[in-house]
Design a protein around this motif. Sequence first.
Motif, PDB file in Angstrom:
ATOM      1  N   GLN A  37     -15.988  51.962   6.045  1.00  0.00           N
ATOM      2  CA  GLN A  37     -14.566  51.868   5.746  1.00  0.00           C
ATOM      3  C   GLN A  37     -14.304  52.048   4.253  1.00  0.00           C
ATOM      4  N   LEU A  38     -15.178  51.481   3.417  1.00  0.00           N
ATOM      5  CA  LEU A  38     -15.010  51.607   1.969  1.00  0.00           C
ATOM      6  C   LEU A  38     -15.136  53.070   1.538  1.00  0.00           C
ATOM      7  N   LYS A  39     -16.151  53.763   2.071  1.00  0.00           N
ATOM      8  CA  LYS A  39     -16.338  55.171   1.708  1.00  0.00           C
ATOM      9  C   LYS A  39     -15.153  56.010   2.157  1.00  0.00           C
ATOM     10  N   ALA A  40     -14.616  55.711   3.341  1.00  0.00           N
ATOM     11  CA  ALA A  40     -13.449  56.446   3.822  1.00  0.00           C
ATOM     12  C   ALA A  40     -12.244  56.209   2.917  1.00  0.00           C
ATOM     13  N   LEU A  51      -9.351  64.032   7.754  1.00  0.00           N
ATOM     14  CA  LEU A  51      -9.782  63.309   8.939  1.00  0.00           C
ATOM     15  C   LEU A  51     -10.756  64.210   9.698  1.00  0.00           C
ATOM     16  N   LYS A  52     -12.010  63.769   9.820  1.00  0.00           N
ATOM     17  CA  LYS A  52     -13.039  64.588  10.452  1.00  0.00           C
ATOM     18  C   LYS A  52     -13.144  64.254  11.937  1.00  0.00           C
ATOM     19  N   ILE A  53     -13.028  65.289  12.766  1.00  0.00           N
ATOM     20  CA  ILE A  53     -13.094  65.132  14.212  1.00  0.00           C
ATOM     21  C   ILE A  53     -14.326  65.886  14.729  1.00  0.00           C
ATOM     22  N   HIS A  61       1.923  65.015  11.251  1.00  0.00           N
ATOM     23  CA  HIS A  61       1.281  64.312  10.139  1.00  0.00           C
ATOM     24  C   HIS A  61       0.874  65.311   9.051  1.00  0.00           C
ATOM     25  N   PRO A  62       1.838  65.823   8.313  1.00  0.00           N
ATOM     26  CA  PRO A  62       1.500  66.802   7.260  1.00  0.00           C
ATOM     27  C   PRO A  62       0.628  66.221   6.152  1.00  0.00           C
ATOM     28  N   GLU A  63       0.571  64.897   6.073  1.00  0.00           N
ATOM     29  CA  GLU A  63      -0.257  64.253   5.045  1.00  0.00           C
ATOM     30  C   GLU A  63      -1.737  64.208   5.433  1.00  0.00           C
ATOM     31  N   ILE A  64      -2.053  64.651   6.667  1.00  0.00           N
ATOM     32  CA  ILE A  64      -3.415  64.623   7.180  1.00  0.00           C
ATOM     33  C   ILE A  64      -3.922  66.045   7.379  1.00  0.00           C
ATOM     34  N   GLU A  65      -5.152  66.288   6.933  1.00  0.00           N
ATOM     35  CA  GLU A  65      -5.809  67.567   7.215  1.00  0.00           C
ATOM     36  C   GLU A  65      -6.985  67.317   8.154  1.00  0.00           C
ATOM     37  N   LEU A  66      -6.974  67.978   9.305  1.00  0.00           N
ATOM     38  CA  LEU A  66      -8.051  67.813  10.269  1.00  0.00           C
ATOM     39  C   LEU A  66      -9.199  68.762   9.954  1.00  0.00           C
ATOM     40  N   GLU A  67     -10.413  68.228   9.974  1.00  0.00           N
ATOM     41  CA  GLU A  67     -11.613  69.054   9.817  1.00  0.00           C
ATOM     42  C   GLU A  67     -12.478  68.832  11.049  1.00  0.00           C
ATOM     43  N   PHE A  68     -12.854  69.910  11.729  1.00  0.00           N
ATOM     44  CA  PHE A  68     -13.633  69.789  12.960  1.00  0.00           C
ATOM     45  C   PHE A  68     -15.108  70.036  12.661  1.00  0.00           C
ATOM     46  N   VAL A  69     -15.953  69.157  13.196  1.00  0.00           N
ATOM     47  CA  VAL A  69     -17.390  69.171  12.932  1.00  0.00           C
ATOM     48  C   VAL A  69     -18.129  69.322  14.259  1.00  0.00           C
ATOM     49  N   GLU A  70     -18.913  70.403  14.392  1.00  0.00           N
ATOM     50  CA  GLU A  70     -19.676  70.585  15.627  1.00  0.00           C
ATOM     51  C   GLU A  70     -20.865  69.628  15.654  1.00  0.00           C
ATOM     52  N   LEU A  71     -21.012  68.936  16.773  1.00  0.00           N
ATOM     53  CA  LEU A  71     -22.086  67.960  16.944  1.00  0.00           C
ATOM     54  C   LEU A  71     -23.045  68.433  18.039  1.00  0.00           C
ATOM     55  N   THR A  72     -24.128  67.709  18.214  1.00  0.00           N
ATOM     56  CA  THR A  72     -25.140  68.045  19.207  1.00  0.00           C
ATOM     57  C   THR A  72     -25.315  66.870  20.164  1.00  0.00           C
ATOM     58  N   GLY A  88     -20.221  57.083  10.581  1.00  0.00           N
ATOM     59  CA  GLY A  88     -19.125  57.492   9.715  1.00  0.00           C
ATOM     60  C   GLY A  88     -19.169  58.940   9.279  1.00  0.00           C
ATOM     61  N   THR A  89     -20.098  59.741   9.812  1.00  0.00           N
ATOM     62  CA  THR A  89     -20.113  61.165   9.481  1.00  0.00           C
ATOM     63  C   THR A  89     -18.794  61.814   9.893  1.00  0.00           C
ATOM     64  N   VAL A  90     -18.255  61.391  11.036  1.00  0.00           N
ATOM     65  CA  VAL A  90     -16.920  61.819  11.463  1.00  0.00           C
ATOM     66  C   VAL A  90     -16.084  60.573  11.717  1.00  0.00           C
ATOM     67  N   ASP A  91     -14.770  60.729  11.640  1.00  0.00           N
ATOM     68  CA  ASP A  91     -13.876  59.601  11.893  1.00  0.00           C
ATOM     69  C   ASP A  91     -13.750  59.324  13.386  1.00  0.00           C
ATOM     70  N   ALA A  92     -13.800  60.381  14.177  1.00  0.00           N
ATOM     71  CA  ALA A  92     -13.695  60.269  15.624  1.00  0.00           C
ATOM     72  C   ALA A  92     -14.314  61.524  16.217  1.00  0.00           C
ATOM     73  N   ALA A  93     -14.570  61.495  17.512  1.00  0.00           N
ATOM     74  CA  ALA A  93     -15.143  62.671  18.168  1.00  0.00           C
ATOM     75  C   ALA A  93     -14.642  62.753  19.590  1.00  0.00           C
ATOM     76  N   PHE A  94     -14.532  63.977  20.089  1.00  0.00           N
ATOM     77  CA  PHE A  94     -14.157  64.185  21.475  1.00  0.00           C
ATOM     78  C   PHE A  94     -15.452  64.234  22.273  1.00  0.00           C
ATOM     79  N   CYS A  95     -15.699  63.178  23.056  1.00  0.00           N
ATOM     80  CA  CYS A  95     -16.999  62.976  23.697  1.00  0.00           C
ATOM     81  C   CYS A  95     -16.875  62.871  25.209  1.00  0.00           C
ATOM     82  N   ARG A  96     -17.989  63.167  25.880  1.00  0.00           N
ATOM     83  CA  ARG A  96     -18.094  62.907  27.302  1.00  0.00           C
ATOM     84  C   ARG A  96     -18.420  61.431  27.496  1.00  0.00           C
ATOM     85  N   LEU A  97     -17.755  60.823  28.451  1.00  0.00           N
ATOM     86  CA  LEU A  97     -17.975  59.411  28.755  1.00  0.00           C
ATOM     87  C   LEU A  97     -19.048  59.278  29.833  1.00  0.00           C
ATOM     88  N   PRO A  98     -19.611  58.078  29.999  1.00  0.00           N
ATOM     89  CA  PRO A  98     -19.263  56.796  29.385  1.00  0.00           C
ATOM     90  C   PRO A  98     -19.684  56.740  27.920  1.00  0.00           C
TER      91      PRO A  98
END
Length: 301
Positions: free
Chosen positions: A74-77, A93-95, A117-128, A139-149
Amino acid sequence: MDLKQLECFLAVARELHFGRAAAKLYVSQSSVSEAVKALEHALGGLLFDRTSRRVALTPLGETLRNGAAPAIIQLKASIEDCKQQAAGKPRLLKIGFLGGGLYELHQPFVTEAKAAHPEIELEFVELTYVTHYAAVSDGTVDAAFCRLPLGADGLRHGPVIMRDQRMLCVPQDHALAATGLVDPELLAQERLVRMVPGSVNQEWQDYHFPHHTPQGKPIGEGPVIRTIREAIAAVGTKQALLMLTKRAASYYATPQIAFVEIDLPAMPSALVWRADDRRPIIQELNALLLRIGSRYGIAPA
């Protein structure tokens, strides 16, 4: 103690290897060792048990990791947000995403998020397969679109945005390639690719890379893979089979590879973030994704 010492400690706590931790931080191994030793001196106890064969957290180390990791992330963010603001730039904001990510929702999501949210810039990061949950946790990304569970502790997920038919990826000349709907019990005669041990929890592995059929018959062990392309390559060389979503099957169309439906529960996907991240923007993006998914007719009821 300082922030750099804590960053080095957390990197070693994640990797349980000083060399790998140093590589992740782009510093020398000696720098990481010195930082950890200085931190141990300041705290008055050992943070790691070190032998020539292994590195393990001590009880003191576990206490520090559990208490410090969320605060450091949180501090680094916050520091990065302040740097962006001071430079007159939008907050970043890294997704993260795996495979095709949001697929047909990507463009409307980016467009509407920027408008709201014009004050936010989204950056998309491909994961494995190895990093798609770890990147959220560390904390490498703020959030991610993941398969559940959920594949790791300390995380939360939003509403399910996609729920995709499961497909079996097989060589084009495989007997199952001509099947309309594969009986999952037939997997007992096959091998599936496998995850890197420890990269996700057992619940996630059992759902996406099961070791047994629904009736409990063992499924063979294929090679360990890290990426979807590695897995498809293993299918192409007839080392093992792979299960993907129907959307991913279209996205990863490959010569000499066939995708057939398998009679197993669909694969749900949702936005995932750290449980200690209570920023309103995360919930606002969740709500936006749900609205877009409903508009496109793909968000489950």
